[in-house]
Design a protein around this motif. Sequence first.
Motif, PDB file in Angstrom:
ATOM      1  N   GLY A  93       0.813  -1.199   0.000  1.00 54.77           N
ATOM      2  CA  GLY A  93       0.000   0.000   0.000  1.00 54.77           C
ATOM      3  C   GLY A  93       0.852   1.255   0.000  1.00 54.77           C
ATOM      4  O   GLY A  93       2.087   1.193   0.071  1.00 54.77           O
ATOM      5  N   GLN A  99      -0.961  -4.692   1.935  1.00 52.47           N
ATOM      6  CA  GLN A  99      -2.376  -4.509   2.215  1.00 52.47           C
ATOM      7  C   GLN A  99      -2.856  -5.613   3.139  1.00 52.47           C
ATOM      8  O   GLN A  99      -2.263  -6.693   3.200  1.00 52.47           O
ATOM      9  CB  GLN A  99      -3.186  -4.568   0.915  1.00 52.47           C
ATOM     10  CG  GLN A  99      -2.946  -3.407  -0.018  1.00 52.47           C
ATOM     11  CD  GLN A  99      -3.750  -3.521  -1.297  1.00 52.47           C
ATOM     12  OE1 GLN A  99      -3.612  -2.710  -2.183  1.00 52.47           O
ATOM     13  NE2 GLN A  99      -4.602  -4.541  -1.414  1.00 52.47           N
ATOM     14  N   THR A 103      -8.535  -5.660  -1.310  1.00 51.22           N
ATOM     15  CA  THR A 103      -9.068  -4.356  -1.658  1.00 51.22           C
ATOM     16  C   THR A 103      -8.099  -3.231  -1.311  1.00 51.22           C
ATOM     17  O   THR A 103      -7.621  -3.148  -0.180  1.00 51.22           O
ATOM     18  CB  THR A 103     -10.403  -4.107  -0.932  1.00 51.22           C
ATOM     19  OG1 THR A 103     -11.327  -5.123  -1.310  1.00 51.22           O
ATOM     20  CG2 THR A 103     -10.980  -2.750  -1.290  1.00 51.22           C
ATOM     21  N   ALA A 104      -7.839  -2.356  -2.298  1.00 56.79           N
ATOM     22  CA  ALA A 104      -7.004  -1.175  -2.057  1.00 56.79           C
ATOM     23  C   ALA A 104      -7.886  -0.058  -1.519  1.00 56.79           C
ATOM     24  O   ALA A 104      -8.870   0.318  -2.146  1.00 56.79           O
ATOM     25  CB  ALA A 104      -6.333  -0.730  -3.352  1.00 56.79           C
ATOM     26  N   ARG A 105      -7.525   0.471  -0.343  1.00 56.89           N
ATOM     27  CA  ARG A 105      -8.315   1.531   0.286  1.00 56.89           C
ATOM     28  C   ARG A 105      -7.619   2.882   0.225  1.00 56.89           C
ATOM     29  O   ARG A 105      -8.120   3.872   0.739  1.00 56.89           O
ATOM     30  CB  ARG A 105      -8.641   1.137   1.721  1.00 56.89           C
ATOM     31  CG  ARG A 105      -9.532  -0.102   1.770  1.00 56.89           C
ATOM     32  CD  ARG A 105      -9.870  -0.557   3.172  1.00 56.89           C
ATOM     33  NE  ARG A 105     -10.758  -1.709   3.108  1.00 56.89           N
ATOM     34  CZ  ARG A 105     -10.363  -2.953   2.916  1.00 56.89           C
ATOM     35  NH1 ARG A 105      -9.076  -3.222   2.794  1.00 56.89           N
ATOM     36  NH2 ARG A 105     -11.222  -3.935   2.847  1.00 56.89           N
ATOM     37  N   GLN A 109      -4.247   2.505  -7.064  1.00 56.85           N
ATOM     38  CA  GLN A 109      -5.308   1.583  -7.482  1.00 56.85           C
ATOM     39  C   GLN A 109      -6.666   2.028  -6.936  1.00 56.85           C
ATOM     40  O   GLN A 109      -7.667   2.018  -7.654  1.00 56.85           O
ATOM     41  CB  GLN A 109      -4.997   0.153  -7.018  1.00 56.85           C
ATOM     42  CG  GLN A 109      -4.050  -0.606  -7.914  1.00 56.85           C
ATOM     43  CD  GLN A 109      -2.608  -0.170  -7.711  1.00 56.85           C
ATOM     44  OE1 GLN A 109      -2.255   0.285  -6.621  1.00 56.85           O
ATOM     45  NE2 GLN A 109      -1.788  -0.307  -8.729  1.00 56.85           N
ATOM     46  N   HIS A 110      -6.697   2.408  -5.671  1.00 60.11           N
ATOM     47  CA  HIS A 110      -7.936   2.930  -5.094  1.00 60.11           C
ATOM     48  C   HIS A 110      -8.429   4.121  -5.895  1.00 60.11           C
ATOM     49  O   HIS A 110      -9.627   4.259  -6.182  1.00 60.11           O
ATOM     50  CB  HIS A 110      -7.707   3.328  -3.637  1.00 60.11           C
ATOM     51  CG  HIS A 110      -8.857   4.058  -3.026  1.00 60.11           C
ATOM     52  ND1 HIS A 110      -8.964   5.445  -3.067  1.00 60.11           N
ATOM     53  CD2 HIS A 110      -9.960   3.620  -2.362  1.00 60.11           C
ATOM     54  CE1 HIS A 110     -10.070   5.816  -2.463  1.00 60.11           C
ATOM     55  NE2 HIS A 110     -10.694   4.734  -2.031  1.00 60.11           N
ATOM     56  N   TRP A 161      -4.812  -6.118 -11.493  1.00 57.63           N
ATOM     57  CA  TRP A 161      -5.941  -5.589 -10.725  1.00 57.63           C
ATOM     58  C   TRP A 161      -7.201  -5.538 -11.586  1.00 57.63           C
ATOM     59  O   TRP A 161      -7.142  -5.506 -12.811  1.00 57.63           O
ATOM     60  CB  TRP A 161      -5.630  -4.174 -10.237  1.00 57.63           C
ATOM     61  CG  TRP A 161      -4.564  -4.104  -9.197  1.00 57.63           C
ATOM     62  CD1 TRP A 161      -3.208  -4.213  -9.382  1.00 57.63           C
ATOM     63  CD2 TRP A 161      -4.766  -3.911  -7.797  1.00 57.63           C
ATOM     64  NE1 TRP A 161      -2.555  -4.102  -8.185  1.00 57.63           N
ATOM     65  CE2 TRP A 161      -3.479  -3.908  -7.195  1.00 57.63           C
ATOM     66  CE3 TRP A 161      -5.886  -3.731  -7.001  1.00 57.63           C
ATOM     67  CZ2 TRP A 161      -3.306  -3.738  -5.821  1.00 57.63           C
ATOM     68  CZ3 TRP A 161      -5.723  -3.555  -5.638  1.00 57.63           C
ATOM     69  CH2 TRP A 161      -4.442  -3.571  -5.055  1.00 57.63           C
TER      70      TRP A 161
END
Length: 280
Positions: A93, A99, A103-105, A109-110, A161
């Motif tokens: 991240g 991460q 899921t990227a937060r 990518q987010h 992704w």
Amino acid sequence: MNGEELRDALRKEMASTTPPPPLSTEATLGAARRAHVRRRALWASLGSAAVVLAVSGFAAVATPDDHVYQPAGQGPLASPDGSGDTKEPWPTGPDGQPQEDRTARAGSQHDRGVQLLNEVVSVVPAGYTAPEDPANQPADQRTLRTHQAQFEEKVNGVDRWSYLSSVAVAQGDRVGRVIAEVHDAGNQLPTEPCALARDFWGMQGECQVETVGAVQVGVVVRPGDDDRLDQWSAYRHPDGVVVYLAQGAKLDDTRPGLKRLPFTVPQLAALAVDERFHLR
């Protein structure tokens, strides 16, 4: 009815059932890969559908095997081997740490997931609105806008992704939805336009090839037995990025559906080619 009579009755019932049409090997393998990824995401993020809705409020989508998939869920997702322990770290991240799940937060990518959501909202045609979620939305009510950036797999040492956004589209009190899903280059999805289209969420249907400029786009114009969505288009860019655009007349069972889909088939095909959805 004794046991033997019951078995005879069951055999007769099974014999009278029309089997589904055979799938191509490519479509079957693609559907299996997609369903496997979705199930891994499901079991680690759900205790039950009610719990997920209460915690995250995101729009649940049923997978081909009738489980519930959270397109933009906030809960933890499963490790690659399903054991809860990763064989190698998740992608790093923006804080320099792996991460906690798929899921990227935060990070690039987010941000692409947010970008995809904004692009879907921007193409909602005149005569329709894209309502936002109310400030105090009930926990058990489907979210109107969702987005997610999800790590799919590592191919030749490179992270691949996918990005998904779902937007409710309304006309008066009638509500449907528009969905966009984008896969990084290097994905293992089919190449032929209709095989690519039928691979979307493992769904099948009546597909036709639409020509947009100099390229061809696969469009499922009528779904098979799986009627979660009404139409969807699929296009693989020359660099390998895959774009899906889908529309459904119905958002959920609590609201009346749209009388007419937002896009015509040619419009849906053109959106799959639109550079706004070509995330890189």
